[in-house]
Design an enzyme around this catalytic site. Structure first.
Site, PDB file in Angstrom:
ATOM      1  N   SER A  41       0.803  -1.228   0.000  1.00 16.97           N
ATOM      2  CA  SER A  41       0.000   0.000   0.000  1.00 16.97           C
ATOM      3  C   SER A  41       0.832   1.273   0.000  1.00 16.97           C
ATOM      4  O   SER A  41       0.337   2.335  -0.391  1.00 16.97           O
ATOM      5  CB  SER A  41      -0.942   0.009   1.210  1.00 16.97           C
ATOM      6  OG  SER A  41      -0.220  -0.094   2.429  1.00 16.97           O
ATOM      7  N   ASP A 332      -3.085   8.329   7.965  1.00 21.08           N
ATOM      8  CA  ASP A 332      -3.998   7.488   8.735  1.00 21.08           C
ATOM      9  C   ASP A 332      -3.154   6.750   9.765  1.00 21.08           C
ATOM     10  O   ASP A 332      -2.039   7.157  10.065  1.00 21.08           O
ATOM     11  CB  ASP A 332      -4.812   6.550   7.825  1.00 21.08           C
ATOM     12  CG  ASP A 332      -3.945   5.630   6.963  1.00 21.08           C
ATOM     13  OD1 ASP A 332      -2.766   5.407   7.308  1.00 21.08           O
ATOM     14  OD2 ASP A 332      -4.448   5.127   5.929  1.00 21.08           O
ATOM     15  N   HIS A 335      -0.178   4.828   7.290  1.00 24.91           N
ATOM     16  CA  HIS A 335       0.509   5.379   6.130  1.00 24.91           C
ATOM     17  C   HIS A 335       0.922   6.836   6.333  1.00 24.91           C
ATOM     18  O   HIS A 335       0.148   7.634   6.874  1.00 24.91           O
ATOM     19  CB  HIS A 335      -0.392   5.295   4.889  1.00 24.91           C
ATOM     20  CG  HIS A 335      -0.893   3.918   4.611  1.00 24.91           C
ATOM     21  ND1 HIS A 335      -2.125   3.466   5.040  1.00 24.91           N
ATOM     22  CD2 HIS A 335      -0.316   2.874   3.954  1.00 24.91           C
ATOM     23  CE1 HIS A 335      -2.296   2.209   4.655  1.00 24.91           C
ATOM     24  NE2 HIS A 335      -1.211   1.817   4.001  1.00 24.91           N
TER      25      HIS A 335
END
Length: 357
Positions: A41, A332, A335
């Site tokens: 991600s 978040d 990340h």
């Protein structure tokens, strides 16, 4: 043209070079025709939009600081690391996801990302979310090569592959989501043997990537995963300290990964596979946030900042999100923010760029 003139010109270039900020100066006289990405991600610009998975972020408030606030599937408030690398080298402004059905041939020729949020080196990791596994990412890469060969010819395709900047970023999910969040692997591996297993998986992946045609490959280390907000919340105790066990495994894995890469460079003398330390660069930002212009390093901007990520970071929790993400190291609970990526990319490229040549 005289030698004194050339010397004076060279001195002027050096002076101007040294006066520029790190984020832009290191790109001078360095070119790559394309950028090609594999991993999780941290480097997924939206491939997970097109698969059946819980690891999605193609909804607000994700992307609120990019292109008018339209979510792209990046796990961030704005640009991510590959975007800044591509921009630095003048390749393109944003690296698109390969699965985007609207890609044009120009997009393919300058590179794409095959990364998928939730993937890991451990095959089990990719099944948890689920995500596009590393073997499947390589299959998509082979498909991509066929497309650029058809569009541009064998010779140009070969040149793109041999000269492109390849980036591999994977390992965090193995540590946080597979080894410590589930008992599956801990029953089979102790910390040292799991680091051996995942670094061996990395070696196999990099060998296959080389065999397909990649020659200039940057490999991000695992970050200080125990210091991301979600891991502080779940494993850091009442004070939400960094989770030491996760960080120790990350350091151990990184050591073995670096050794693996050294061995591969000796085995493949026509390649440049570069270990790129992210661990200590990010840890320095986390431990010294004010030095980089941040106010908060132990919580994310989205929601409470302690646990919200992907589906939990949404339009409902956005009501209590921070107003200015540039003050936060993390977007978040897992990340980094766009600003953090910008700083990291500048430091990493300045440190490692010359190793590709």
């Amino acid at each position: 043209m005289t030698f004194p003139f050339l010397l004076a010109t060279a001195m002027l270039v050096v002076m101007l070079h040294s006066a520029e900020p790190a984020s832009s100066s290191h790109s001078r006289n360095v070119t790559f025709p394309a950028i090609i990405i594999f991993g999780d991600s941290i480097v997924d610009p939206g491939n997970n939009n097109y698969i059946n998975t819980y690891a999605k972020c193609n909804f607000p408030p994700y992307g609120r600081d990019l292109n008018g606030g339209k979510p792209t599937g990046r796990f961030c408030n704005g640009k991510i690391a590959p975007d800044f690398i591509a921009e630095t080298y003048g390749i393109k402004e944003l690296v698109p996801p390969y699965l985007d059905p609207n890609l044009k041939i120009e997009d393919l020729l300058t590179g794409v990302s095959f990364a998928s949020g939730g993937v890991g080196l451990d095959p089990i990791t990719s099944q948890l979310q689920p995500a596009i596994s590393l073997p499947d990412q390589l299959d998509l890469f082979r498909q991509y090569i066929s497309k650029i060969k058809s569009a541009a010819g064998e010779q140009k395709a070969a040149n793109i592959l041999s000269q492109a900047f390849f980036l591999v970023c994977v390992g965090s999910n193995d540590i946080a989501n597979t080894y410590y969040a589930t008992p599956i692997r801990r029953a089979e591996y102790d910390v040292n043997s799991y680091a051996d297993f995942t670094s061996s998986q990395a070696s196999s992946f990099l060998k296959e990537l080389y065999e397909i045609g990649a020659r200039k490959i940057g490999v991000f280390s695992a970050p200080p995963i125990g210091c991301v907000p979600s891991q502080r919340t779940t494993l850091g105790g009442i004070q939400r300290d960094c989770a030491d066990n996760e960080n120790k495994l990350a350091i151990l894995f990184n050591s073995k990964l670096s050794t693996v890469i050294d061995h591969l460079n000796r085995q493949f003398s026509d390649s440049k596979i570069v270990y790129m330390d992210v661990y200590y660069s990010l840890l320095n930002i986390i431990q010294n946030p004010n030095h980089y212009g941040f106010d908060v390093a132990n919580k994310g901007c989205c929601g409470t900042g302690e646990i919200e990520v992907t589906l939990l970071c949404n339009s409902l929790t956005d009501a209590i999100s921070c107003k200015d993400a540039t003050k936060y190291v993390f977007w978040d609970s897992f990340h980094p923010t766009e600003k953090t990526y910008h700083i990291l990319v500048g430091e990493i490229l300045q440190k490692y760029q010359n190793k590709f040549f």
